[in-house]
Write an enzyme that holds these catalytic residues in place. Structure first.
Site, PDB file in Angstrom:
ATOM      1  N   ASP A   9       0.405  -1.501   0.212  1.00 35.61           N
ATOM      2  CA  ASP A   9      -0.194   0.501   0.004  1.00 35.61           C
ATOM      3  C   ASP A   9       1.019   1.177  -0.118  1.00 35.61           C
ATOM      4  O   ASP A   9       1.999   1.314   0.803  1.00 35.61           O
ATOM      5  CB  ASP A   9      -0.801  -0.380   1.206  1.00 35.61           C
ATOM      6  CG  ASP A   9      -1.782   1.273   1.265  1.00 35.61           C
ATOM      7  OD1 ASP A   9      -2.443   1.738   0.722  1.00 35.61           O
ATOM      8  OD2 ASP A   9      -1.311   2.130   1.701  1.00 35.61           O
ATOM      9  N   ASP A  11      -0.122   5.525   0.795  1.00 36.57           N
ATOM     10  CA  ASP A  11      -0.784   5.702   1.745  1.00 36.57           C
ATOM     11  C   ASP A  11      -0.271   5.480   3.220  1.00 36.57           C
ATOM     12  O   ASP A  11      -1.347   4.764   4.094  1.00 36.57           O
ATOM     13  CB  ASP A  11      -2.107   6.702   1.438  1.00 36.57           C
ATOM     14  CG  ASP A  11      -1.767   7.752  -0.338  1.00 36.57           C
ATOM     15  OD1 ASP A  11      -0.679   7.931  -0.151  1.00 36.57           O
ATOM     16  OD2 ASP A  11      -3.467   7.151  -0.614  1.00 36.57           O
ATOM     17  N   ARG A  49     -11.698   7.908  -2.561  1.00 34.34           N
ATOM     18  CA  ARG A  49     -12.804   9.237  -2.362  1.00 34.34           C
ATOM     19  C   ARG A  49     -13.566   9.395  -2.059  1.00 34.34           C
ATOM     20  O   ARG A  49     -13.904  10.306  -1.046  1.00 34.34           O
ATOM     21  CB  ARG A  49     -12.133  10.068  -3.352  1.00 34.34           C
ATOM     22  CG  ARG A  49     -11.740  12.130  -2.789  1.00 34.34           C
ATOM     23  CD  ARG A  49     -10.756  12.230  -4.003  1.00 34.34           C
ATOM     24  NE  ARG A  49      -9.735  12.047  -4.775  1.00 34.34           N
ATOM     25  CZ  ARG A  49      -9.459  12.274  -6.016  1.00 34.34           C
ATOM     26  NH1 ARG A  49     -10.044  13.338  -7.326  1.00 34.34           N
ATOM     27  NH2 ARG A  49      -8.261  11.784  -6.450  1.00 34.34           N
ATOM     28  N   SER A 117      -5.144   4.990  -4.505  1.00 30.86           N
ATOM     29  CA  SER A 117      -5.266   6.136  -5.231  1.00 30.86           C
ATOM     30  C   SER A 117      -5.418   6.539  -6.011  1.00 30.86           C
ATOM     31  O   SER A 117      -4.341   5.759  -6.621  1.00 30.86           O
ATOM     32  CB  SER A 117      -4.311   7.172  -4.392  1.00 30.86           C
ATOM     33  OG  SER A 117      -3.554   8.340  -4.291  1.00 30.86           O
TER      34      SER A 117
END
Ligand code: BG6
Ligand code: MG
Length: 213
Positions: A9, A11, A49, A117
């Site tokens: 991953d 972030d 998001r 993302s």
């Protein structure tokens, strides 16, 4: 198990952009007069998001906004977030992380990113890792974000490695679940350790070197 690949991953694992996600959402929540703290933020880890926005709006009448209005709010957060990303440099990549990544590569592992993302490639450029990974699977090549396994299955496909031969490194509970649903073992770091669902718990990134020999 002889692992052939490790999927990271981004972030909150490779780099602390999870802090910038927090600041971006906090600025939006403050403007809207909505509560937002680390507990809510932890629920957004690994989540897309727009799904993150739904969580922030869940106890407010704003949850009834139109899809276009919600997109505008998510875009507002993303603009704040991207402004914070612009200031990043390779100095934001911890030496411990870079050195462990290099060692894992020397040991023969294929290395990939598996991130929800849409900003993943921009972040990799900013921290000097553009072109470093053997594959990047991110929010631009998936329909469903974590805990759906899609992003990790795509990473395995891009690498040409079977899912069972891949291990995942995650800071999100949703990411550990996604890895398991992909048929992959997962190492938990940061907030994911608290969930207790990882196959390994990392105190620090370099602990990976003791697992993947
Ligand atoms: C994940 C983060 O990596 O990406 C989530 O953990 C974030 O918090 C998601 O919502 C989507 O990111 P972006 O950059 O496309 O808004
Ligand atoms: Mg994360």
């Amino acid at each position: 198990m002889n692992y052939q690949a490790i999927i990271f991953d981004l972030d909150g694992v490779i780099v602390h952009t999870d802090r910038y996600h927090y600041l971006g959402w906090k600025a939006l929540a403050d403007r809207l007069g909505l509560p937002f703290d680390e507990t809510v933020n932890n629920r957004l880890r690994g989540v897309s998001r727009l799904e993150s926005l739904e969580i922030i709006l869940e106890n407010s009448e704003l949850k009834n906004l139109s899809p276009d209005e919600k997109t505008a709010l998510a875009t507002e957060k993303n603009e704040t977030y991207k402004t914070l990303l612009q200031a990043m440099t390779p100095a934001d990549l911890a030496g411990e992380v870079l050195s462990a990544l290099r060692t894992l590569r020397e040991r023969g592992y294929k290395l990939a990113i598996g991130s929800s993302s849409r900003n993943a490639k921009l972040i990799l450029e900013k921290i000097g890792l553009a072109g470093f990974f053997d594959a990047v699977s991110d929010g631009n090549n998936i329909v469903n974000s974590k805990p759906d396994p899609e992003v990790f299955l795509k990473a395995a496909e891009f690498l040409g490695v079977s899912p069972a031969a891949c291990a995942v490194v995650e800071d999100a509970g949703a990411g550990i679940e996604a890895a398991h649903r992909a048929g992959m073992k997962a190492a938990a770091i940061g907030d994911a350790v608290r969930h207790g669902s990882g196959d390994w718990n990392l105190g620090t990134f370099a602990d990976l070197l003791g697992i993947f020999r």
